[in-house]
Design a protein around this motif. Structure first.
Motif, short mmCIF file in Angstrom:
data_model
loop_
_atom_site.label_atom_id
_atom_site.label_comp_id
_atom_site.label_asym_id
_atom_site.label_seq_id
_atom_site.Cartn_x
_atom_site.Cartn_y
_atom_site.Cartn_z
N THR A 71 2.18 1.63 -3.39
CA THR A 71 1.04 2.18 -4.14
C THR A 71 0.84 3.88 -3.91
N VAL A 129 -5.81 2.33 -5.93
CA VAL A 129 -6.27 3.60 -5.10
C VAL A 129 -7.69 3.46 -5.43
N SER A 184 -3.36 -4.30 -5.16
CA SER A 184 -3.61 -2.99 -4.61
C SER A 184 -4.34 -2.14 -5.49
N VAL A 229 -5.91 3.49 -0.26
CA VAL A 229 -5.58 2.43 -0.86
C VAL A 229 -6.27 1.23 -0.12
N ALA A 250 0.87 -1.35 -0.09
CA ALA A 250 -0.12 0.05 0.13
C ALA A 250 0.77 1.33 -0.01
#
Length: 462
Positions: free
Chosen positions: A339, A374, A372, A389, A336
């Protein structure tokens, strides 16, 4: 219970109401502690190693002093054995100021504390707190297993420094029939205000049948303990109510303007989550169908995805022989973080874990795929622009050619002031829009609850 980790020694203090005693366990930060049975924890952080050693010591002590029950009775059937327990705080101290080796194990590339490692330690400490509560009075735990059901929230209130010692503490705050809430805190040595707070939910299960097992009730005594118990009860009731009323839950249309990055008509109208999902999807369609002229500072949700895949190794097992939940949370956190870093274009600041759900156990040898994305960005939910996330962990079985989701994680990161503007995330399907609306509603509800609690605290203190 107090455990210190630093220098070449960890001192452990545990108080038992009936027979007060002191117990010490030596542990060097440069050499893993070893448990006598299966070696679980030897490849984890020093804190996890120590906590599992302590849990094993307590387990053995309980087994020696346990009163053998009739084979025809179980813990679930013998309510008389479930004596109410008072809340007992368990603490772990990281003596970073004295131990350079320990400090190095928790150092991230930006000379701050590795949040993922602390989250992993929190899960281990919560497990110790749960075990101590349920095994009190020499309760036989051989047929009962305690598992992390969910992490309801982990909030970073301010950033900690490795120049200071850090104390983790945990205490049972509320108990239901077969579940318990454990409230966790992390404090720096210079402050009485925590820099991190967390809520873990543990459940008791029969080792053979997997069915729920009754656990000891909680007996809060002090005003603070009673207040914590009441707050935990309200949270449990709120979760039940949210599950029942999920489809009918409403929030104002104006909140969506933050996610859509555009104004909406009738912004003061209350809408359901499904209506919000429709608004998200309908707003995204022209930008998806006409990207050359309509896709302004926006990205498709699929373009935000990252993933990695791991074989679950024996070194990551817990005391029950399955993969340690704290390890899974740490892996999810690190993905996360990456990301949010790639998406925001600046080193993100961890804000909170919004929700972690453990759906099915993960076993040694499983192939686990972490993916992952968003879900949305926001300018209003936090002090700085934020990136939300979602991580899904799935167990993949190549032999059977199937897969199932074992865990879900939701993280929030803030970008530092002065960073480039965050892009709007566009759902490409109605399911994605519904997922975004659901998570966004949860965050809006949490923000309103936080503001209400702060207002009540300010009013009571006036």
């Amino acid at each position: 219970m107090l455990a210190r980790l630093g220098g070449s020694r960890a001192a452990v203090q545990r108080t038992v109401t009936a027979q007060p005693r002191w117990r010490y366990a030596a542990l060097s930060s440069s050499k893993d502690g070893r448990r006598g049975d299966d070696g679980a924890g030897q490849h984890k952080t020093p804190i996890v190693n120590l906590l599992w050693e302590l849990r094993d010591a307590v387990r053995r002590e309980r087994e020696v002093g346990a009163v053998r029950k009739s084979e025809s009775k179980t813990l679930a059937e013998d309510d008389d054995s479930l004596e109410p327990q008072t809340p007992i705080s368990t603490e772990v101290l990281y003596e970073f100021s004295k131990d350079a080796s320990l400090k190095d194990k928790y150092l991230n590339p930006w000379h701050r504390i590795r949040v993922g490692n602390v989250i992993e330690d929190l899960d281990a400490l919560a497990g110790n707190v749960a075990f101590q509560h349920c095994s009190a009075n020499h309760q036989d735990m051989s047929s009962t297993m305690l598992v992390t059901a969910s992490v309801d929230r982990i909030t970073m209130l301010h950033r900690a420094s490795l120049e200071d010692d850090v104390k983790l503490s945990g205490c049972v705050s509320w108990v239901g029939t077969s579940s318990m809430e454990i409230k966790m805190q992390a404090l720096s040595s210079w402050s009485q205000e925590p820099f991190l707070e967390a809520l873990f939910t543990f459940v008791a299960r029969d080792r053979v049948t997997g069915r729920a097992r009754r656990i000891n009730p909680l007996k809060p005594e002090t005003p603070a303990e009673k207040a914590a118990f009441e707050a935990g009860r309200k949270r449990a009731d709120h979760r039940k109510q949210m599950r029942k009323q999920h489809k009918d839950a409403k929030f104002y249309r104006s909140y969506l303007e933050d996610v859509l990055a555009s104004e909406l008509k009738d912004s003061d109208e209350a809408i359901t989550i499904e209506q919000a999902a429709n608004a998200l999807y309908n707003n995204a369609k022209p930008r998806l169908f006409m990207p050359a002229i309509a896709l302004k500072n926006a990205v498709r949700l699929s373009e935000t995805r990252l993933s990695n895949t791991f074989i679950m190794q024996p070194q990551e097992r817990n005391t029950a022989g399955r993969i340690f939940g704290g390890f899974l949370v740490r892996r999810a956190y690190e993905l996360a973080f990456a990301t949010a870093y790639v998406f925001g274009g600046a080193v993100p600041r961890f804000s909170e874990v919004d929700e972690v759900v453990f759906r099915t156990p993960v076993d040694v040898g499983d192939l686990v795929h972490f993916e992952s994305c968003v879900l949305f960005t926001s300018k209003t939910l936090h002090a700085n622009p934020s990136i939300h996330v979602e991580i899904l962990a799935s167990v993949v079985n190549p032999e059977a050619t199937n897969t199932h989701v074992s865990n879900s994680f939701n993280f929030t990161f803030e970008v530092p002031p002065g960073s480039q503007p965050l892009s709007t995330v566009l759902p490409e399907t109605r399911d994605e829009a519904l997922n975004i609306a659901t998570r966004f509603y949860g965050d809006v509800a949490q923000k309103i609850e936080d503001e209400t609690l702060l207002s009540e605290a300010t009013r009571d203190g006036a």
